[in-house]
Enzyme design. Structure first.
Site, PDB file in Angstrom:
ATOM      1  N   ILE A  11       0.820  -1.223   0.000  1.00 56.71           N
ATOM      2  CA  ILE A  11       0.000   0.000   0.000  1.00 56.71           C
ATOM      3  C   ILE A  11       0.851   1.270   0.000  1.00 56.71           C
ATOM      4  CG2 ILE A  11      -0.292   0.312   2.510  1.00 56.71           C
ATOM      5  CD1 ILE A  11      -3.360   0.671   1.894  1.00 56.71           C
ATOM      6  N   ASN A  24      -2.686   1.574  15.772  1.00 57.12           N
ATOM      7  CA  ASN A  24      -3.193   1.263  17.122  1.00 57.12           C
ATOM      8  C   ASN A  24      -3.522   2.593  17.789  1.00 57.12           C
ATOM      9  OD1 ASN A  24      -0.821   2.206  18.769  1.00 57.12           O
ATOM     10  ND2 ASN A  24       0.193   0.641  17.516  1.00 57.12           N
ATOM     11  N   ASP A  34       1.397  -0.596   9.448  1.00 57.56           N
ATOM     12  CA  ASP A  34       1.714   0.632  10.200  1.00 57.56           C
ATOM     13  C   ASP A  34       3.216   0.923  10.125  1.00 57.56           C
ATOM     14  OD1 ASP A  34       1.427   2.775  11.915  1.00 57.56           O
ATOM     15  OD2 ASP A  34       0.894   1.592  13.684  1.00 57.56           O
ATOM     16  N   SER A 117      -7.235  -4.728  10.838  1.00 57.49           N
ATOM     17  CA  SER A 117      -7.432  -5.723  11.918  1.00 57.49           C
ATOM     18  C   SER A 117      -7.138  -7.173  11.531  1.00 57.49           C
ATOM     19  CB  SER A 117      -8.856  -5.668  12.514  1.00 57.49           C
ATOM     20  OG  SER A 117      -9.006  -4.552  13.367  1.00 57.49           O
TER      21      SER A 117
HETATM   22  N1  AR6 Z   1       0.694  -3.091   2.263  1.00 59.21           N
HETATM   23  C1  AR6 Z   1      -0.562  -3.598   2.320  1.00 59.21           C
HETATM   24  N2  AR6 Z   1      -0.987  -4.437   3.278  1.00 59.21           N
HETATM   25  C2  AR6 Z   1      -0.088  -4.790   4.229  1.00 59.21           C
HETATM   26  C3  AR6 Z   1       1.241  -4.303   4.251  1.00 59.21           C
HETATM   27  C4  AR6 Z   1       1.620  -3.418   3.216  1.00 59.21           C
HETATM   28  N3  AR6 Z   1       2.851  -2.892   3.149  1.00 59.21           N
HETATM   29  N4  AR6 Z   1       1.865  -4.856   5.332  1.00 59.21           N
HETATM   30  C5  AR6 Z   1       0.969  -5.649   5.943  1.00 59.21           C
HETATM   31  N5  AR6 Z   1      -0.207  -5.628   5.287  1.00 59.21           N
HETATM   32  P1  AR6 Z   1      -1.536  -5.500  10.407  1.00 59.21           P
HETATM   33  P2  AR6 Z   1      -3.796  -5.021  12.246  1.00 59.21           P
HETATM   34  C6  AR6 Z   1      -1.476  -6.305   5.587  1.00 59.21           C
HETATM   35  O1  AR6 Z   1      -0.969  -6.508  11.326  1.00 59.21           O
HETATM   36  O2  AR6 Z   1      -4.178  -6.444  12.219  1.00 59.21           O
HETATM   37  C7  AR6 Z   1       0.551  -2.837  14.104  1.00 59.21           C
HETATM   38  O3  AR6 Z   1       1.627  -3.125  14.937  1.00 59.21           O
HETATM   39  C8  AR6 Z   1      -1.436  -7.555   6.404  1.00 59.21           C
HETATM   40  O4  AR6 Z   1      -1.111  -8.664   5.586  1.00 59.21           O
HETATM   41  O5  AR6 Z   1      -0.607  -4.517   9.790  1.00 59.21           O
HETATM   42  O6  AR6 Z   1      -4.872  -3.982  12.111  1.00 59.21           O
HETATM   43  C9  AR6 Z   1      -0.234  -1.607  14.550  1.00 59.21           C
HETATM   44  O7  AR6 Z   1       0.594  -0.644  15.153  1.00 59.21           O
HETATM   45  C10 AR6 Z   1      -2.874  -7.626   6.882  1.00 59.21           C
HETATM   46  O8  AR6 Z   1      -3.702  -8.147   5.851  1.00 59.21           O
HETATM   47  O9  AR6 Z   1      -2.691  -4.603  11.145  1.00 59.21           O
HETATM   48  C11 AR6 Z   1      -1.215  -2.182  15.518  1.00 59.21           C
HETATM   49  O10 AR6 Z   1      -0.654  -2.320  16.808  1.00 59.21           O
HETATM   50  C12 AR6 Z   1      -3.266  -6.151   7.064  1.00 59.21           C
HETATM   51  O11 AR6 Z   1      -2.254  -5.402   6.363  1.00 59.21           O
HETATM   52  C13 AR6 Z   1      -1.525  -3.545  14.948  1.00 59.21           C
HETATM   53  O12 AR6 Z   1      -0.381  -3.900  14.165  1.00 59.21           O
HETATM   54  C14 AR6 Z   1      -3.335  -5.672   8.503  1.00 59.21           C
HETATM   55  O13 AR6 Z   1      -2.318  -6.278   9.269  1.00 59.21           O
HETATM   56  C15 AR6 Z   1      -2.717  -3.495  14.031  1.00 59.21           C
HETATM   57  O14 AR6 Z   1      -3.042  -4.787  13.608  1.00 59.21           O
END
Ligand code: AR6
Length: 168
Positions: A11, A24, A34, A117
């Site tokens: 993204i 978060n 993030d 999430s």
């Molecule tokens: N581009 C697109 N999607 C992505 C990317 C990227 N570069 N990297 C990961 N994803 P997550 P959450 C996807 O864990 O569950 C953080 O530490 C990933 O495969 O990033 O909302 C925050 O600070 C998944 O499908 O977010 C919070 O503490 C989606 O993004 C916590 O994680 C969301 O995964 C939030 O957890």
């Protein structure tokens, strides 16, 4: 007409008006998408986030995109999955709605969402994707908006297949 589309991409590479961050409630960075967004945007993003005073679960806040190709970042705080009986669906739907409201208020035309999430926070992908698509559709049907394109940006091919099935 607003176009809804699913793609597989990092993204942080997208040239859209706004990308949504799965943040978060501290808004001070983390892992997953993030971490990737903060790395790509540079330290100014963290400085901007520090001024926001955090964000409640289910809500979202907007900053500029700094070094990102996207002009803005909408930081949405999704719920941690606890089995689904702690209001997770309502809170996740609220993240999508609040992000679309902020984009509309800024008169943006394009926005890209990650699977909020569905990573560290453990929300099952199928349910999250269904809710994401339904919430975006209901917003676009009921609200006058400048948005013309909503992208569901999937990190994996499996996630992309889930969204493609819902959008076809
Ligand atoms: N581009 C697109 N999607 C992505 C990317 C990227 N570069 N990297 C990961 N994803 P997550 P959450 C996807 O864990 O569950 C953080 O530490 C990933 O495969 O990033 O909302 C925050 O600070 C998944 O499908 O977010 C919070 O503490 C989606 O993004 C916590 O994680 C969301 O995964 C939030 O957890």
């Amino acid at each position: 007409m607003i176009e809804l589309r699913a793609i597989q991409a990092d993204i942080t590479t997208l040239e859209v008006d706004a990308i949504v961050n799965a943040a978060n409630s501290s808004l001070l960075g983390g892992g997953g998408v993030d971490g990737a967004i903060h790395r790509a945007a540079g330290p100014e993003l963290l400085q901007a986030c520090r001024l926001l005073g955090g964000c409640k679960t289910g809500d979202a806040k907007l900053t500029r995109g700094y070094k990102l190709p996207a002009s803005f970042v909408i930081h949405a705080v999704g719920p941690v999955w606890n089995g689904g009986t702690m209001g997770e669906p309502e809170l996740l739907a609220s993240c999508y709605r609040r992000s679309l409201e902020l984009a509309t208020a800024e008169r943006l035309t394009g926005i890209a969402f990650p699977g909020i999430s569905t990573g560290v926070f453990g929300y099952p992908v199928a349910g999250a994707a269904e809710l994401a698509v339904a919430t975006v559709r209901s917003f676009t049907a009921s609200t006058e908006s400048t948005l013309s394109q909503v992208i569901f940006c999937c990190f994996s091919a499996d996630d992309l297949a889930v969204y493609r099935r819902l959008l076809d």
